[in-house]
Every structure is written in structure tokens, then in C-alpha cells.
Motif scaffolding. Structure first.
Motif, PDB file in Angstrom:
ATOM      1  N   ASN A  49       0.834  -1.267  -0.132  1.00  0.00           N
ATOM      2  CA  ASN A  49       0.094  -0.111   0.000  1.00  0.00           C
ATOM      3  C   ASN A  49       0.826   1.355  -0.049  1.00  0.00           C
ATOM      4  O   ASN A  49       0.464   2.202  -0.564  1.00  0.00           O
ATOM      5  CB  ASN A  49      -1.000  -0.067   1.229  1.00  0.00           C
ATOM      6  CG  ASN A  49      -2.102  -1.053   0.898  1.00  0.00           C
ATOM      7  OD1 ASN A  49      -2.273  -1.768  -0.073  1.00  0.00           O
ATOM      8  ND2 ASN A  49      -2.688  -1.540   2.132  1.00  0.00           N
ATOM      9  N   PHE A  50       2.119   1.138   0.705  1.00  0.00           N
ATOM     10  CA  PHE A  50       2.842   2.351   0.807  1.00  0.00           C
ATOM     11  C   PHE A  50       3.327   2.672  -0.586  1.00  0.00           C
ATOM     12  O   PHE A  50       3.455   3.684  -1.155  1.00  0.00           O
ATOM     13  CB  PHE A  50       3.887   2.260   1.893  1.00  0.00           C
ATOM     14  CG  PHE A  50       5.063   3.298   1.780  1.00  0.00           C
ATOM     15  CD1 PHE A  50       4.978   4.245   2.316  1.00  0.00           C
ATOM     16  CD2 PHE A  50       6.264   3.086   1.020  1.00  0.00           C
ATOM     17  CE1 PHE A  50       5.954   5.374   2.320  1.00  0.00           C
ATOM     18  CE2 PHE A  50       7.177   3.867   0.790  1.00  0.00           C
ATOM     19  CZ  PHE A  50       7.056   5.093   1.435  1.00  0.00           C
ATOM     20  N   LEU A  52       2.316   1.706  -3.703  1.00  0.00           N
ATOM     21  CA  LEU A  52       1.028   2.051  -4.542  1.00  0.00           C
ATOM     22  C   LEU A  52       1.036   3.665  -4.217  1.00  0.00           C
ATOM     23  O   LEU A  52       0.561   4.270  -5.217  1.00  0.00           O
ATOM     24  CB  LEU A  52      -0.204   1.439  -4.176  1.00  0.00           C
ATOM     25  CG  LEU A  52      -0.453   0.010  -4.731  1.00  0.00           C
ATOM     26  CD1 LEU A  52      -1.584  -0.773  -4.356  1.00  0.00           C
ATOM     27  CD2 LEU A  52      -0.709   0.071  -6.371  1.00  0.00           C
ATOM     28  N   GLU A  53       1.000   4.051  -3.174  1.00  0.00           N
ATOM     29  CA  GLU A  53       0.561   5.531  -2.735  1.00  0.00           C
ATOM     30  C   GLU A  53       1.972   6.426  -3.230  1.00  0.00           C
ATOM     31  O   GLU A  53       1.479   7.535  -3.662  1.00  0.00           O
ATOM     32  CB  GLU A  53       0.503   5.691  -1.340  1.00  0.00           C
ATOM     33  CG  GLU A  53      -0.087   7.278  -0.993  1.00  0.00           C
ATOM     34  CD  GLU A  53      -0.601   7.374   0.177  1.00  0.00           C
ATOM     35  OE1 GLU A  53      -0.237   8.340   0.970  1.00  0.00           O
ATOM     36  OE2 GLU A  53      -1.177   6.364   0.952  1.00  0.00           O
ATOM     37  N   ASN A  54       3.024   5.791  -3.101  1.00  0.00           N
ATOM     38  CA  ASN A  54       4.288   6.872  -3.125  1.00  0.00           C
ATOM     39  C   ASN A  54       5.234   6.418  -4.435  1.00  0.00           C
ATOM     40  O   ASN A  54       5.909   7.477  -4.735  1.00  0.00           O
ATOM     41  CB  ASN A  54       4.990   6.788  -1.902  1.00  0.00           C
ATOM     42  CG  ASN A  54       4.466   7.200  -0.805  1.00  0.00           C
ATOM     43  OD1 ASN A  54       4.280   8.408  -0.547  1.00  0.00           O
ATOM     44  ND2 ASN A  54       3.873   6.400  -0.029  1.00  0.00           N
ATOM     45  N   PRO A  56       4.498   3.904  -7.308  1.00  0.00           N
ATOM     46  CA  PRO A  56       3.773   2.825  -7.908  1.00  0.00           C
ATOM     47  C   PRO A  56       4.575   2.421  -9.253  1.00  0.00           C
ATOM     48  O   PRO A  56       4.224   1.238  -9.225  1.00  0.00           O
ATOM     49  CB  PRO A  56       2.306   3.729  -8.320  1.00  0.00           C
ATOM     50  CG  PRO A  56       2.654   5.176  -8.305  1.00  0.00           C
ATOM     51  CD  PRO A  56       3.848   5.313  -7.267  1.00  0.00           C
TER      52      PRO A  56
END
Length: 153
Positions: A49-50, A52-54, A56
Motif C-alpha cells: 500500500n505504501f 502504491l501511494e508513493n 507505483p
């Protein structure tokens, strides 16, 4: 959250929030801290998730690396770590965070003698991913060791 508190401590030294242009993907303190926490807690979703957000664009390759490490990560006592170092002929270790941190994960390595001299210089305490000799860290109460470099040997 543990990693957010750590970030502010690292930021006080490195200033990555104030100067983000100095830190690429490989040396992003935020990424390294989140990765460390996710590995130690076997929390793949946290790291995914980290990313994906920062970051990708790095997701697929980085998650492959994460899975390789998680399958070769051990929490060892000093005696177990010393035995591992002897059996695998480990002569260098690379900490993912500051090597003095108790939760640092050490990538076990075997480097050629000619290269070893370049790593034996004084450790830069300002850097993440410090290279240290095994004897510099084998006296801890426990040691996180990433043996993925030896998985195909």
C-alpha cells in the motif's frame, strides 16, 4: 504508528521532508523504514500500500524483492547468528537502517577480499544502509538477518 515516529527522528538528521530531491527511491528513508517494519511484522500489505501511494512504478519489482527477503529473513540469537555467519562465510553485512538500531535488518553478504577493504572504512553514521563487519553486530541480544543473497547457493 511506529514507523511515522521513526520518520521524524530520521528527518531530523537527513532533512528528507525539507529536501526530497536529495532522496531517490533506493535511499528514501520513508520507504526503508516502512519496508523494515513490514518485513519484521510479515505485513506485505503495509509495504504494498505504501508503494502504491508513493512509488507505483516500482511496485512489481519491489514486491518481488520483498517476497524474496521475507522468505529468507530470520530473527537469530547471537549464537545462531555467529553460526550462520560461519556456515555461509559471511564477511560483510548491510543494514537497511542505521546499523545501531536494534530493529535493523542485516543483509548477509560474502564479498571478495579485494572488495572487502573498500567496505572496511569507517562507517558513516549519517547514512542508512551501512556496511559493517559481522563482528560489529554479533553481540546484540538478537539479530535480524536477510539471507536472500545466499538462497541460490
Amino acid at each position: 504508528m511506529e514507523w511515522k515516529e521513526r520518520l521524524w527522528g530520521y528527518n531530523a538528521v537527513d532533512g528528507f521532508y525539507e529536501n526530497p530531491q536529495k532522496f531517490n527511491f533506493e535511499f528514501s528513508p520513508e520507504r526503508l523504514i516502512v519496508r523494515n517494519l513490514a518485513l519484521r511484522h510479515a505485513d506485505r500489505d503495509l509495504y504494498r500500500n505504501f508503494l502504491l501511494e508513493n512509488f507505483p512504478f516500482h511496485l512489481q519489482k519491489e514486491m518481488e524483492k520483498f517476497d524474496q527477503v521475507i522468505n529468507n529473513l530470520w530473527l537469530l540469537t547471537p549464537a545462531e547468528a555467529a553460526q550462520y555467519v560461519d556456515e555461509k562465510e559471511v564477511n560483510m553485512m548491510c543494514a537497511d537502517l542505521d546499523y545501531r538500531e536494534g530493529d535493523a535488518i542485516f543483509r548477509a553478504l560474502h564479498v571478495e577480499a579485494a572488495e572487502l577493504a573498500t567496505f572496511k572504512k569507517e562507517v558513516d553514521r549519517e547514512l542508512l544502509e551501512n556496511y559493517v563487519l559481522p563482528e560489529q553486530v554479533l553481540n546484540r541480544s538478537f539479530l535480524w538477518i536477510d539471507g536472500s543473497a545466499f538462497e541460490n547457493l
